[in-house]
Design a protein around this motif. Structure first.
Motif, PDB file in Angstrom:
ATOM      1  N   ALA A 194       0.782  -1.254  -0.012  1.00 55.82           N
ATOM      2  CA  ALA A 194       0.028   0.033   0.056  1.00 55.82           C
ATOM      3  C   ALA A 194       0.702   1.174   0.090  1.00 55.82           C
ATOM      4  CB  ALA A 194      -1.080  -0.032   1.293  1.00 55.82           C
ATOM      5  N   ASP A 195       2.145   1.216   0.628  1.00 59.00           N
ATOM      6  CA  ASP A 195       2.904   2.295   0.460  1.00 59.00           C
ATOM      7  C   ASP A 195       3.340   2.918  -0.551  1.00 59.00           C
ATOM      8  OD1 ASP A 195       4.747  -0.016   0.656  1.00 59.00           O
ATOM      9  OD2 ASP A 195       6.116   1.345   0.875  1.00 59.00           O
ATOM     10  N   LYS A 196       3.232   2.017  -1.710  1.00 59.95           N
ATOM     11  CA  LYS A 196       3.867   2.465  -3.145  1.00 59.95           C
ATOM     12  C   LYS A 196       2.411   3.410  -3.697  1.00 59.95           C
ATOM     13  CE  LYS A 196       6.521  -1.411  -3.906  1.00 59.95           C
ATOM     14  NZ  LYS A 196       6.345  -2.575  -2.776  1.00 59.95           N
ATOM     15  N   ILE A 197       1.441   3.602  -3.165  1.00 62.42           N
ATOM     16  CA  ILE A 197       0.303   3.902  -3.794  1.00 62.42           C
ATOM     17  C   ILE A 197       0.499   5.540  -3.371  1.00 62.42           C
ATOM     18  CG2 ILE A 197      -2.381   4.574  -3.750  1.00 62.42           C
ATOM     19  CD1 ILE A 197      -2.645   1.514  -3.793  1.00 62.42           C
ATOM     20  N   ASN A 198       0.723   6.561  -4.070  1.00 64.75           N
ATOM     21  CA  ASN A 198       1.066   7.763  -3.803  1.00 64.75           C
ATOM     22  C   ASN A 198       0.073   8.806  -3.433  1.00 64.75           C
ATOM     23  OD1 ASN A 198       3.308  10.017  -3.627  1.00 64.75           O
ATOM     24  ND2 ASN A 198       2.346  10.905  -5.183  1.00 64.75           N
ATOM     25  N   THR A 199      -1.305   8.419  -4.126  1.00 72.36           N
ATOM     26  CA  THR A 199      -2.458   9.581  -3.962  1.00 72.36           C
ATOM     27  C   THR A 199      -3.146   9.013  -2.784  1.00 72.36           C
ATOM     28  OG1 THR A 199      -2.816   9.564  -6.271  1.00 72.36           O
ATOM     29  CG2 THR A 199      -4.518  10.149  -5.044  1.00 72.36           C
ATOM     30  N   ILE A 200      -3.345   9.947  -1.788  1.00 71.19           N
ATOM     31  CA  ILE A 200      -3.738   9.508  -0.574  1.00 71.19           C
ATOM     32  C   ILE A 200      -5.135   8.766  -0.730  1.00 71.19           C
ATOM     33  CG2 ILE A 200      -4.439  11.480   0.121  1.00 71.19           C
ATOM     34  CD1 ILE A 200      -3.062   9.123   2.354  1.00 71.19           C
ATOM     35  N   GLN A 201      -5.950   9.520  -1.449  1.00 70.63           N
ATOM     36  CA  GLN A 201      -7.518   9.096  -1.467  1.00 70.63           C
ATOM     37  C   GLN A 201      -7.416   7.784  -1.967  1.00 70.63           C
ATOM     38  OE1 GLN A 201      -5.990  11.985  -2.473  1.00 70.63           O
ATOM     39  NE2 GLN A 201      -7.355  13.713  -2.323  1.00 70.63           N
ATOM     40  N   HIS A 202      -6.411   7.361  -2.971  1.00 73.59           N
ATOM     41  CA  HIS A 202      -6.664   6.100  -3.400  1.00 73.59           C
ATOM     42  C   HIS A 202      -6.279   5.063  -2.487  1.00 73.59           C
ATOM     43  CE1 HIS A 202      -6.388   7.277  -7.862  1.00 73.59           C
ATOM     44  NE2 HIS A 202      -7.272   7.322  -7.597  1.00 73.59           N
ATOM     45  N   LYS A 203      -5.125   5.489  -1.696  1.00 72.14           N
ATOM     46  CA  LYS A 203      -4.580   4.448  -0.835  1.00 72.14           C
ATOM     47  C   LYS A 203      -5.567   4.266   0.284  1.00 72.14           C
ATOM     48  CE  LYS A 203      -0.404   5.245   0.745  1.00 72.14           C
ATOM     49  NZ  LYS A 203       0.726   5.814   1.669  1.00 72.14           N
ATOM     50  N   LYS A 204      -6.486   4.999   0.711  1.00 72.01           N
ATOM     51  CA  LYS A 204      -7.539   5.190   1.825  1.00 72.01           C
ATOM     52  C   LYS A 204      -8.594   4.220   1.233  1.00 72.01           C
ATOM     53  CE  LYS A 204      -6.004   8.673   5.072  1.00 72.01           C
ATOM     54  NZ  LYS A 204      -6.517   9.858   5.730  1.00 72.01           N
ATOM     55  N   LEU A 205      -8.989   4.557   0.029  1.00 71.70           N
ATOM     56  CA  LEU A 205      -9.751   3.824  -0.484  1.00 71.70           C
ATOM     57  C   LEU A 205      -9.782   2.319  -0.611  1.00 71.70           C
ATOM     58  CD1 LEU A 205     -12.734   3.550  -2.042  1.00 71.70           C
ATOM     59  CD2 LEU A 205     -11.560   4.330  -3.913  1.00 71.70           C
ATOM     60  N   MET A 206      -8.471   2.280  -1.007  1.00 71.29           N
ATOM     61  CA  MET A 206      -8.284   0.813  -1.131  1.00 71.29           C
ATOM     62  C   MET A 206      -8.098  -0.140   0.346  1.00 71.29           C
ATOM     63  SD  MET A 206      -4.661  -0.907  -2.553  1.00 71.29           S
ATOM     64  CE  MET A 206      -3.596  -1.033  -0.994  1.00 71.29           C
ATOM     65  N   MET A 207      -7.545   0.616   1.240  1.00 72.40           N
ATOM     66  CA  MET A 207      -7.749   0.162   2.580  1.00 72.40           C
ATOM     67  C   MET A 207      -9.094  -0.033   3.252  1.00 72.40           C
ATOM     68  SD  MET A 207      -4.530  -0.428   2.820  1.00 72.40           S
ATOM     69  CE  MET A 207      -4.696  -1.230   4.627  1.00 72.40           C
ATOM     70  N   GLU A 208      -9.919   0.769   2.885  1.00 73.54           N
ATOM     71  CA  GLU A 208     -11.314   0.523   3.326  1.00 73.54           C
ATOM     72  C   GLU A 208     -12.062  -0.394   2.788  1.00 73.54           C
ATOM     73  OE1 GLU A 208     -13.682   4.270   2.659  1.00 73.54           O
ATOM     74  OE2 GLU A 208     -12.803   5.328   4.265  1.00 73.54           O
ATOM     75  N   ILE A 209     -11.846  -0.617   1.327  1.00 69.22           N
ATOM     76  CA  ILE A 209     -12.311  -1.919   0.621  1.00 69.22           C
ATOM     77  C   ILE A 209     -11.710  -3.151   1.216  1.00 69.22           C
ATOM     78  CG2 ILE A 209     -12.795  -2.956  -1.507  1.00 69.22           C
ATOM     79  CD1 ILE A 209     -12.714  -0.101  -2.982  1.00 69.22           C
TER      80      ILE A 209
END
Length: 603
Positions: A479-494
């Protein structure tokens, strides 16, 4: 049956408590579900080694050393895989009789093992004599040199006394005169066979496997010649292979990720006593190919701390050239005192010596400084000698960038314009320290197409997650490779929804509904990902390979961003070694970017 099957290995790993195994070697501390420890495989100050009892796996997030319990035992003890397997199997109570036919080629021949045995018995004899009243002068000498009773025991120091008759003692143990001659502890003089060492303090010299290969005898009479007498060459004692203290220091070398190479055994003993245990003495011989191959098994970082006299400096520089040619990292201790490390510790104390080691220099910096002090560059003949000597080391500097940096230092030292020196040192053009084109420059910006590519890579990862619902652990770890914070948090929520079994794969509207209920802030990002306009592109990436490619693209981006930052820092750094280190990281990152791209292109 004489092979270890993958099933055998898997069963052993599964039943082995990796935390318990590693705890036998190093101190570990519980941290959440995992355990942490200071990594023993490199110079680690903060715990970088993470041990997962659930995954049966360890990984150092600094040096990248990783593996299972078998790997740890194999690497820590420097033994073969089979030896590690047998060791852990027996600990687990498993029967390893099926390996009874498994044979490895013996490391030592029967003749060599016999010589080790003779040397061991001779060493015990010498140690016993040192504790006899006939060795009172030797004892006094050792204590005067700061070698305590405990040191004498720890280093197995002994004394040879003619009247004690070592040869007679060995004969009683079943060894012949020829055995003693073969071991180098006896010599033929005319028609007689006599002991090699007479009235000398004896220091055993061991190999990396802790076998005594020979001895060095120190005269207690300062007027005696030679002052030091070594075992003559034998099948196990070879001058080019002497590495005093390697048996004790190899783990410290691994842990510190650095080896300090000394000249004599007294230097080694003295440094060890002040806590600098990652040292080896090459016994006054030149650094050999054998030494380099042996030491580089444990580290790629060398510090040369030989004597400060001219022969010592020449030996240090010659050794540094060998190491540089092997692409190994090397520094030299600048010792203006002409004294050896043992004398420096006794005269100036441990803090002084530790500071000297801390301030050790890259070979070119050492050469620039040392020869500037040695030669008066205002005199033509000595100026020529200065240039000639510095050029010898300069010729081993690789890369136009670092050659130019070194040349600038020489220019500053002797106050001659760099343009007037470049031909002398074989530099055709001076590039104002710009790096080669392959390295990303600090002012190079990511273009619009790159930004689109990174955006799609992030979106494709989330698209994969929505439509597959698997590899959750892999996604979390990366997950740390994802730079866009919105995308990272969306992924973690899913991911969390999948973990709670609240959603099913390939049902984006269901995911959206639950996220709306949970008042998620990232519905716009979700809508964009599942929108028809991106569907064709993202679907082509919604496979395992596509997922890995997407993370590969994002990893490349992080490496490129690191390079831009490192280039800026390198440009601002004034220290040559620091610049070298920055460039090494930049080149390593660049090579990794190329490797990642080629891997993607092969698919």
């Amino acid at each position: 049956m004489d092979k270890v099957s993958q099933e055998n290995i898997n069963n052993l790993i599964e039943k082995t408590d990796i935390v318990a195994v590693i705890s036998e070697y190093i101190k570990v501390q519980k941290k959440g579900q995992n355990y942490q420890a200071v990594c023993p495989f490199h110079k680690d100050n903060n715990p970088s080694l993470v041990i997962s009892p659930v995954k049966k796996f360890y990984k150092c997030f600094s040096c990248n050393e990783s593996g299972n319990a078998l790997n740890f035992v194999k690497n820590f003890e420097n033994i073969s895989f089979i030896e590690a397997f047998v060791k852990l199997s027996r600990k687990a109570g498993d029967n390893v009789d099926f390996l009874s036919n498994y044979k490895t080629k013996p490391r030592y021949s029967d003749d060599e093992l016999r010589l080790f045995e003779i040397n061991y018995q001779a060493s015990k004899f010498f140690c016993a004599i040192l504790n006899n009243e006939v060795a009172s002068d030797a004892k006094s000498y050792l204590l005067k040199r700061g070698i305590t009773e405990k040191d004498q025991i720890d280093w197995e120091i002994g004394f040879s006394y003619k009247e004690a008759n070592l040869l007679s003692h060995l004969k009683q143990l079943g060894y012949s005169q020829q055995d003693a001659i073969n071991a180098g502890i006896a010599k033929v003089y005319g028609t007689s066979v006599m002991e090699t060492f007479v009235n000398r303090i004896i220091f055993p010299i061991k190999n990396e496997d802790n076998f005594i290969i020979g001895f060095s005898g120190r005269s207690i009479n300062e007027n005696s010649s030679p002052k030091y007498l070594n075992t003559s060459e034998t099948t196990i004692f070879k001058k080019s292979e002497l590495a005093f203290n390697i048996n004790n220091s190899k783990q410290a070398i691994k842990k510190n990720d650095e080896i300090i190479i000394l000249e004599g055994f007294m230097d080694s003993i003295s440094l060890s006593k002040i806590g600098i245990e990652n040292n080896v003495a090459i016994m006054g011989t030149a650094l050999s190919k054998f030494h380099i191959n042996l030491f580089s098994k444990f580290t790629k970082n060398f510090i040369l701390f030989l004597d400060g006299d001219d022969p010592g400096v020449n030996a240090s520089l010659k050794a540094s050239h060998q190491l540089l040619s092997q692409n190994l990292n090397v520094k030299l201790v600048l010792n203006d005192s002409k004294a050896d490390p043992d004398e420096l510790i006794k005269k100036n104390g441990e803090t002084f010596v530790k500071k000297m080691i801390e301030n050790s220099l890259h070979p070119i910096d050492f050469a620039i400084e040392y020869f500037f002090k040695k030669f008066d560059v205002q005199k033509q003949d000595q100026f020529e000698l200065y240039i000639e000597n510095v050029k010898k080391t300069f010729s081993f500097i690789k890369g136009e960038l670092f050659q130019n940096i070194a040349l600038q230092k020489i220019s500053n030292k002797i106050n001659i314009p760099i343009e007037n020196l470049k031909n002398t040192f074989g530099i055709k053009t001076v590039n104002n320290y710009n790096v080669e084109p392959k390295i990303i420059k600090s002012n190079q910006k990511i273009n619009y197409n790159d930004l689109i590519r990174y955006k799609f890579a992030e979106e494709s990862i989330i698209f994969y997650l929505i439509h597959n619902g698997d590899r959750l652990e892999y996604l979390e770890e990366n997950a740390d490779k994802i730079n866009t914070i919105q995308h990272k948090k969306l992924m973690m929520e899913i991911i969390e929804l999948y973990k709670q079994n609240l959603i099913s794969k390939s049902k984006p509207e269901e995911i959206k509904k639950i996220l709306l209920d949970k008042k998620s802030k990232y519905i716009p990002e979700l809508d964009n990902i599942i929108a028809e306009t991106n569907y064709v592109f993202l679907k082509s990436l919604s496979t395992g390979d596509g997922l890995e490619d997407s993370f590969s693209i994002l990893k490349s981006r992080k490496l490129e961003e690191e390079n831009r930052e490192f280039f800026k820092l390198m440009s601002e750094a004034s220290n040559f070694e620091l610049k070298t280190n920055f460039n090494e990281v930049i080149e390593k990152n660049f090579a990794e970017v190329i490797k990642l791209r080629k891997k993607r292109e092969k698919k």
